[in-house]
Design a protein around this motif. Structure first.
Motif, PDB file in Angstrom:
ATOM      1  N   HIS A 107      -0.760 -23.917  -2.612  1.00 28.98           N
ATOM      2  CA  HIS A 107      -0.906 -22.767  -2.985  1.00 28.98           C
ATOM      3  C   HIS A 107      -2.272 -21.983  -3.014  1.00 28.98           C
ATOM      4  O   HIS A 107      -3.176 -23.286  -2.301  1.00 28.98           O
ATOM      5  CB  HIS A 107      -0.616 -22.127  -4.787  1.00 28.98           C
ATOM      6  CG  HIS A 107      -1.684 -23.415  -5.614  1.00 28.98           C
ATOM      7  ND1 HIS A 107      -3.342 -22.785  -5.687  1.00 28.98           N
ATOM      8  CD2 HIS A 107      -2.083 -24.236  -6.139  1.00 28.98           C
ATOM      9  CE1 HIS A 107      -3.640 -24.444  -6.644  1.00 28.98           C
ATOM     10  NE2 HIS A 107      -2.756 -24.877  -6.496  1.00 28.98           N
ATOM     11  N   ASP A 110      -7.437 -19.406  -3.789  1.00 26.50           N
ATOM     12  CA  ASP A 110      -8.344 -18.586  -4.877  1.00 26.50           C
ATOM     13  C   ASP A 110      -6.819 -17.539  -5.162  1.00 26.50           C
ATOM     14  O   ASP A 110      -6.598 -16.762  -4.257  1.00 26.50           O
ATOM     15  CB  ASP A 110      -9.006 -17.507  -4.308  1.00 26.50           C
ATOM     16  CG  ASP A 110     -10.032 -16.733  -5.856  1.00 26.50           C
ATOM     17  OD1 ASP A 110      -9.375 -16.989  -6.631  1.00 26.50           O
ATOM     18  OD2 ASP A 110     -10.643 -15.825  -5.161  1.00 26.50           O
ATOM     19  N   PRO A 111      -5.682 -18.268  -5.787  1.00 24.17           N
ATOM     20  CA  PRO A 111      -4.804 -16.228  -6.486  1.00 24.17           C
ATOM     21  C   PRO A 111      -4.792 -15.897  -7.095  1.00 24.17           C
ATOM     22  O   PRO A 111      -5.762 -15.708  -7.789  1.00 24.17           O
ATOM     23  CB  PRO A 111      -3.900 -17.575  -6.675  1.00 24.17           C
ATOM     24  CG  PRO A 111      -4.595 -18.416  -7.940  1.00 24.17           C
ATOM     25  CD  PRO A 111      -5.773 -19.665  -6.514  1.00 24.17           C
ATOM     26  N   ASP A 112      -4.170 -14.576  -6.639  1.00 24.30           N
ATOM     27  CA  ASP A 112      -4.712 -13.437  -7.623  1.00 24.30           C
ATOM     28  C   ASP A 112      -3.831 -13.956  -9.384  1.00 24.30           C
ATOM     29  O   ASP A 112      -2.951 -14.495  -9.337  1.00 24.30           O
ATOM     30  CB  ASP A 112      -3.431 -12.266  -6.829  1.00 24.30           C
ATOM     31  CG  ASP A 112      -3.482 -11.430  -8.116  1.00 24.30           C
ATOM     32  OD1 ASP A 112      -2.242 -11.112  -8.515  1.00 24.30           O
ATOM     33  OD2 ASP A 112      -3.976  -9.993  -7.281  1.00 24.30           O
ATOM     34  N   ARG A 113      -4.837 -13.388 -10.139  1.00 24.00           N
ATOM     35  CA  ARG A 113      -3.507 -13.594 -11.377  1.00 24.00           C
ATOM     36  C   ARG A 113      -3.076 -13.499 -11.883  1.00 24.00           C
ATOM     37  O   ARG A 113      -2.071 -14.385 -12.734  1.00 24.00           O
ATOM     38  CB  ARG A 113      -5.909 -13.692 -12.559  1.00 24.00           C
ATOM     39  CG  ARG A 113      -6.194 -14.838 -11.717  1.00 24.00           C
ATOM     40  CD  ARG A 113      -7.654 -14.436 -13.113  1.00 24.00           C
ATOM     41  NE  ARG A 113      -7.377 -15.427 -14.220  1.00 24.00           N
ATOM     42  CZ  ARG A 113      -7.472 -16.256 -14.833  1.00 24.00           C
ATOM     43  NH1 ARG A 113      -8.034 -17.197 -13.931  1.00 24.00           N
ATOM     44  NH2 ARG A 113      -7.903 -16.364 -15.863  1.00 24.00           N
ATOM     45  N   GLU A 114      -2.497 -11.916 -11.609  1.00 21.26           N
ATOM     46  CA  GLU A 114      -1.484 -11.660 -12.202  1.00 21.26           C
ATOM     47  C   GLU A 114      -0.486 -12.126 -11.291  1.00 21.26           C
ATOM     48  O   GLU A 114       0.886 -11.925 -12.060  1.00 21.26           O
ATOM     49  CB  GLU A 114      -1.578  -9.928 -12.067  1.00 21.26           C
ATOM     50  CG  GLU A 114      -3.212  -9.496 -13.053  1.00 21.26           C
ATOM     51  CD  GLU A 114      -2.915  -9.818 -13.988  1.00 21.26           C
ATOM     52  OE1 GLU A 114      -1.375  -9.598 -14.706  1.00 21.26           O
ATOM     53  OE2 GLU A 114      -3.416 -10.051 -15.020  1.00 21.26           O
ATOM     54  N   THR A 115       0.276 -12.316  -9.931  1.00 19.38           N
ATOM     55  CA  THR A 115       1.343 -12.862  -9.582  1.00 19.38           C
ATOM     56  C   THR A 115       1.039 -14.629  -9.333  1.00 19.38           C
ATOM     57  O   THR A 115       1.872 -15.343  -9.780  1.00 19.38           O
ATOM     58  CB  THR A 115       1.342 -12.468  -8.072  1.00 19.38           C
ATOM     59  OG1 THR A 115       0.025 -11.977  -7.314  1.00 19.38           O
ATOM     60  CG2 THR A 115       1.545 -10.679  -8.250  1.00 19.38           C
ATOM     61  N   GLY A 117      -1.212 -16.751  -9.525  1.00 18.07           N
ATOM     62  CA  GLY A 117      -1.139 -17.474 -10.299  1.00 18.07           C
ATOM     63  C   GLY A 117      -0.699 -17.819 -11.368  1.00 18.07           C
ATOM     64  O   GLY A 117      -0.729 -18.757 -12.144  1.00 18.07           O
ATOM     65  N   CYS A 118       0.322 -16.354 -11.555  1.00 16.95           N
ATOM     66  CA  CYS A 118       0.405 -16.966 -13.499  1.00 16.95           C
ATOM     67  C   CYS A 118       1.782 -17.563 -12.772  1.00 16.95           C
ATOM     68  O   CYS A 118       2.399 -18.836 -13.811  1.00 16.95           O
ATOM     69  CB  CYS A 118       1.412 -16.360 -13.429  1.00 16.95           C
ATOM     70  SG  CYS A 118       2.603 -15.492 -15.063  1.00 16.95           S
TER      71      CYS A 118
END
Length: 136
Positions: A107, A110-115, A117-118
């Motif tokens: 992954h 630094d993934p987008d937390r809303e997409t 990351g979830c």
């Protein structure tokens, strides 16, 4: 760069058959499931005389359903066949080698937390259930 490779668990592939006295591996009833290049490498090393199955599948549950309904044998994740083994609809041969395949999650660092990351958290939770359950 920018990606994280995270080990999740190890998948144990075991040889199962629809009959307790299956033919020598791989026999005419053998269903080869393509579990990827690492499985193919281990399989070829364990069975150098193997020249191909009459039936091959690239999706495990399709191969498993064929064996349960029509008979046969093949390698499947222990967690996938454990219920069938307990019910006596499949039989495991202990004299055939098992194969262990690592399962990874790749992954963004630094993934987008809303997409993403979830999704990562859901995948980790599912993998944790496998490790804590009957995967090994």
């Amino acid at each position: 760069p920018g990606l994280v490779v995270e080990a999740l668990f190890e998948e144990r592939l075991v040889y199962v058959s629809s009959t307790p006295e299956s033919s020598p591996l791989p026999g005419s009833d053998y269903v080869y499931v393509d579990w990827g290049p690492e499985f193919a490498k281990q399989h070829n090393a364990a069975f150098p005389e193997y020249d191909g199955a009459a039936l091959a599948a690239n999706i495990g549950w399709i191969g498993l359903q064929h064996i349960v309904v029509n008979g046969g044998a093949g390698f499947f994740p222990l967690r996938l066949v454990s219920d069938e083994l307990m019910r006596g609809r499949l039989y495991r041969r202990s004299d055939v080698p098992e194969f262990v395949l690592p399962v990874y999650l790749v992954h963004p660092e630094d993934p987008d937390r809303e997409t993403v990351g979830c999704a990562i958290e859901v995948i980790r939770a599912a993998a944790s259930g496998i490790v804590g359950g009957d995967a090994g």
